[in-house]
Motif scaffolding. Structure first.
Motif, PDB file in Angstrom:
ATOM      1  N   CYS A 172      31.325  56.454  62.579  1.00  9.86           N
ATOM      2  CA  CYS A 172      31.304  57.917  62.594  1.00  9.86           C
ATOM      3  C   CYS A 172      30.323  58.428  63.653  1.00  9.86           C
ATOM      4  O   CYS A 172      30.612  59.382  64.375  1.00  9.86           O
ATOM      5  CB  CYS A 172      30.935  58.418  61.205  1.00  9.86           C
ATOM      6  SG  CYS A 172      30.773  60.200  61.105  1.00  9.86           S
ATOM      7  N   ASP A 175      31.987  58.030  67.009  1.00 16.11           N
ATOM      8  CA  ASP A 175      32.990  59.107  67.150  1.00 16.11           C
ATOM      9  C   ASP A 175      32.355  60.405  67.598  1.00 16.11           C
ATOM     10  O   ASP A 175      32.793  61.050  68.550  1.00 16.11           O
ATOM     11  CB  ASP A 175      33.615  59.420  65.774  1.00 16.11           C
ATOM     12  CG  ASP A 175      34.813  58.554  65.484  1.00 16.11           C
ATOM     13  OD1 ASP A 175      35.038  57.601  66.258  1.00 16.11           O
ATOM     14  OD2 ASP A 175      35.510  58.828  64.489  1.00 16.11           O
ATOM     15  N   VAL A 176      31.319  60.786  66.860  1.00 16.85           N
ATOM     16  CA  VAL A 176      30.694  62.076  67.052  1.00 16.85           C
ATOM     17  C   VAL A 176      29.899  62.087  68.356  1.00 16.85           C
ATOM     18  O   VAL A 176      29.760  63.122  69.004  1.00 16.85           O
ATOM     19  CB  VAL A 176      29.832  62.403  65.818  1.00 16.85           C
ATOM     20  CG1 VAL A 176      28.980  63.609  66.054  1.00 16.85           C
ATOM     21  CG2 VAL A 176      30.739  62.633  64.612  1.00 16.85           C
ATOM     22  N   GLY A 219      32.789  72.018  64.913  1.00 17.48           N
ATOM     23  CA  GLY A 219      33.944  71.112  64.944  1.00 17.48           C
ATOM     24  C   GLY A 219      33.566  69.712  64.503  1.00 17.48           C
ATOM     25  O   GLY A 219      34.277  69.075  63.712  1.00 17.48           O
ATOM     26  N   ALA A 220      32.425  69.240  64.986  1.00 18.27           N
ATOM     27  CA  ALA A 220      31.975  67.894  64.615  1.00 18.27           C
ATOM     28  C   ALA A 220      31.710  67.811  63.111  1.00 18.27           C
ATOM     29  O   ALA A 220      32.063  66.831  62.452  1.00 18.27           O
ATOM     30  CB  ALA A 220      30.716  67.526  65.396  1.00 18.27           C
ATOM     31  N   ASN A 222      33.103  69.558  60.702  1.00 17.35           N
ATOM     32  CA  ASN A 222      34.389  69.486  59.985  1.00 17.35           C
ATOM     33  C   ASN A 222      34.953  68.077  60.019  1.00 17.35           C
ATOM     34  O   ASN A 222      35.448  67.563  59.007  1.00 17.35           O
ATOM     35  CB  ASN A 222      35.406  70.440  60.623  1.00 17.35           C
ATOM     36  CG  ASN A 222      35.122  71.877  60.229  1.00 17.35           C
ATOM     37  OD1 ASN A 222      34.448  72.130  59.219  1.00 17.35           O
ATOM     38  ND2 ASN A 222      35.599  72.823  61.029  1.00 17.35           N
ATOM     39  N   HIS A 223      34.858  67.465  61.174  1.00 15.50           N
ATOM     40  CA  HIS A 223      35.336  66.090  61.330  1.00 15.50           C
ATOM     41  C   HIS A 223      34.594  65.148  60.369  1.00 15.50           C
ATOM     42  O   HIS A 223      35.206  64.306  59.701  1.00 15.50           O
ATOM     43  CB  HIS A 223      35.122  65.656  62.784  1.00 15.50           C
ATOM     44  CG  HIS A 223      35.417  64.214  63.037  1.00 15.50           C
ATOM     45  ND1 HIS A 223      36.683  63.743  63.289  1.00 15.50           N
ATOM     46  CD2 HIS A 223      34.594  63.127  63.060  1.00 15.50           C
ATOM     47  CE1 HIS A 223      36.629  62.434  63.458  1.00 15.50           C
ATOM     48  NE2 HIS A 223      35.382  62.029  63.326  1.00 15.50           N
ATOM     49  N   ILE A 224      33.274  65.316  60.290  1.00 15.34           N
ATOM     50  CA  ILE A 224      32.473  64.414  59.444  1.00 15.34           C
ATOM     51  C   ILE A 224      32.728  64.681  57.957  1.00 15.34           C
ATOM     52  O   ILE A 224      32.801  63.762  57.148  1.00 15.34           O
ATOM     53  CB  ILE A 224      30.967  64.550  59.777  1.00 15.34           C
ATOM     54  CG1 ILE A 224      30.728  64.157  61.240  1.00 15.34           C
ATOM     55  CG2 ILE A 224      30.126  63.675  58.858  1.00 15.34           C
ATOM     56  CD1 ILE A 224      29.313  64.419  61.733  1.00 15.34           C
ATOM     57  N   ASP A 226      35.483  65.648  56.622  1.00 16.50           N
ATOM     58  CA  ASP A 226      36.748  64.986  56.293  1.00 16.50           C
ATOM     59  C   ASP A 226      36.543  63.482  56.117  1.00 16.50           C
ATOM     60  O   ASP A 226      37.037  62.882  55.158  1.00 16.50           O
ATOM     61  CB  ASP A 226      37.775  65.216  57.414  1.00 16.50           C
ATOM     62  CG  ASP A 226      38.309  66.643  57.398  1.00 16.50           C
ATOM     63  OD1 ASP A 226      38.041  67.363  56.404  1.00 16.50           O
ATOM     64  OD2 ASP A 226      38.965  67.050  58.382  1.00 16.50           O
ATOM     65  N   ALA A 227      35.814  62.877  57.053  1.00 14.11           N
ATOM     66  CA  ALA A 227      35.579  61.431  56.994  1.00 14.11           C
ATOM     67  C   ALA A 227      34.797  61.072  55.727  1.00 14.11           C
ATOM     68  O   ALA A 227      35.103  60.091  55.039  1.00 14.11           O
ATOM     69  CB  ALA A 227      34.823  60.971  58.238  1.00 14.11           C
TER      70      ALA A 227
END
Lengths: 333, 333
Positions: A172, A175-176, A219-220, A222-224, A226-227
């Motif tokens: 993660c 990714d970020v 945005g990051a 939100n991505h995290i 979800d993960a």
């Protein structure tokens, strides 16, 4: 579920006064001039209390640090450092740390826009009282190039037990990182962040607008989120193990005769995770969050009102946490 | 304090029937002849229930073993093994294990004389119904020479957390070895006896009288009780550590969602130790002792009334222990 994953949002702006050397070269007169200037500017915004690092006890300084109102560096390395703290402790301004001025706003939950709005008021007040070092080409000039440009760091403190326990946190972070974000543990130096608390912040400050920073951090996050939620789903595949871990942590929190800070962080994290799964009923999540600060060493010391050995502090912490957790959180079975 | 250190006293007598081969060479007819003879003899003493190992389920057999009413060997290795068990389970007689007849009496606490008195009644009844193998020179003849003579083993089950935690148990075992006593962990194969439970028994059976055995075991027990009490005093030198260990064990016992047998033994031991120091109020020590048997795997299986996976058994054990301990024992603060 995001309120279980996102703890708080923090924005800080680095500013320097035009025509004066950066703090590590600054003399006392220049330093005082800046501190007084900031104090005057802030008096137009709301009530701020000023603490000079030269005049504060080590204990009180550490308490401010444990509350994230000042950096460790301001306490130990600055020669003429001060901090001005707003009434509810959401806004604070460090003076003469790495930069002349470091404005900060911390708000609970995911509050990037609200925090930015608040910090703009502070920044406007300072900018209209003092001439700030600003280059039309680069933007705000800062002591370290990593802050050049906007001088802005937007951070979100996240609770990521799922990604940590499922060993997905490194992937993660990578990714970020591609999104120009930095992830680091809030507490602890080891491989596992203490309390599974991480700070996600923008890396770039130059060549982007403040709005772009806020959007990319949002945005990051939100991505995290979800993960993290997917990882928490994976933990349920061995629900007996998970429930046992959480219940044992609750048992430790409410029964141990002494508790280290690291253990306190662990049990608080597990109780928070237990609340997510409905294994533990938590009637006040914010109070639970506050305990992560209130159980830290200097806060404990302050609570006792006298000098404590590490062991005495651990005993007090166990008593303090046990009483608080019993009233805040109950096993749901 | 000795009631916290001494759990129970057990005496067993090994006997064989004259003119018949030892069990490993015995045929079915001879074996049944002995079992029937013992059953007849015991009917004159009190009500005994007979269980033939060939006709008992594996689960029920293991439960008898967990209650120390039969040996593991009777269950797995004997071809025509049986056991006769008295109404309150204090007296039992194994038939066709290593010897034709193994009489046993278990009483709570230090009860060497009382146990010997009870087992004599059983032995007299058997001796007057069956011709036992006895040599005027050696005494009772047994399958293994280590039991020759009196055929008597007097054992005391002791709770020795002080000596174990202070790493003094090995020295104690050596000391007691000089008195011709054997010390071994009751449960577990590792270096630390599970639940800090040890069995102390006489090594010699030949060339000594029954009275001498009882006296020498009694003397060794007194010696060990003194050593254990001194060791428990030493543990108090770090009382915070001790109290923490005990309170954490209580927290584990009353909060874990699953508990292995080894963990159950550990928490029961720590609660018993907590009672000694007054950290935990235990309102029924015998019930606490019983839990060490009732939480073992076959007993758990029986309680559930159906086949359980290890994990399901661990979950049931945690629930069972938590409920029982909450009603039996409370933290004193």
């Amino acid at each position: 579920m995001s309120d279980n994953t996102i703890i708080s949002t923090r924005i800080r702006l680095a500013r320097n006064v035009d025509g004066l050397p950066f703090p590590h070269k600054l003399n006392e007169l220049g330093a005082r001039q800046i501190t007084d200037g900031v104090e005057r500017a802030l008096s137009g915004v709301s009530r701020f209390t000023r603490y000079d690092m030269n005049g504060i006890s080590r204990l009180d300084g550490t308490i401010l640090q444990e509350k994230h109102l000042i950096s460790p560096d301001l306490l130990t390395d600055s020669r003429f450092g001060s901090v001005l703290i707003g009434a509810d402790e959401t806004a604070s301004v460090m003076v003469n740390e790495e930069d002349h001025i470091r404005e900060q706003v911390i708000l609970p939950g995911l509050s990037l826009d609200a925090a930015y709005e608040r910090i703009q008021k502070i920044d406007d007040a300072i900018a209209s009282n003092m001439k700030l070092a600003f280059s039309p080409r680069y933007g705000y000039l800062t002591s370290c190039v990593t802050n050049l440009g906007t001088g802005m760091r937007a951070s979100v403190m996240m609770f990521l037990p799922g990604l940590t326990l499922k060993k997905l946190i490194d992937a993660c972070i990578t990714d970020v990182g591609r999104l120009n974000m930095t992830v680091r543990g809030v507490y602890g130096e080891g491989s596992e962040a203490e309390g599974y608390l991480y700070q996600i912040s923008n890396q770039r400050t130059l060549g982007v607008t403040e709005r772009e920073i806020l959007d990319s951090v949002g945005g990051a996050i939100n991505h995290i989120v979800d993960a993290e939620n997917r990882a928490r789903g994976l933990l349920l595949r061995n629900e007996t193990e998970l429930k046992d871990k959480i219940y044992r942590a609750y048992g430790l929190a409410t029964n141990a005769y002494k508790l280290s800070t690291a253990e306190a962080m662990y049990v608080l994290a597990m109780i928070r995770l237990g609340a997510y799964y409905g294994y533990i009923n938590v009637n006040n999540v914010d109070a639970l969050t506050d305990l992560t600060t209130r159980c830290r060493p200097a806060n404990m010391q302050k609570l006792s009102g006298k000098n404590l050995s590490i062991e005495e502090r651990d005993v007090l912490r166990a008593k303090f946490l046990s009483a608080n957790i019993k009233s805040l959180a109950q096993k749901s079975e």
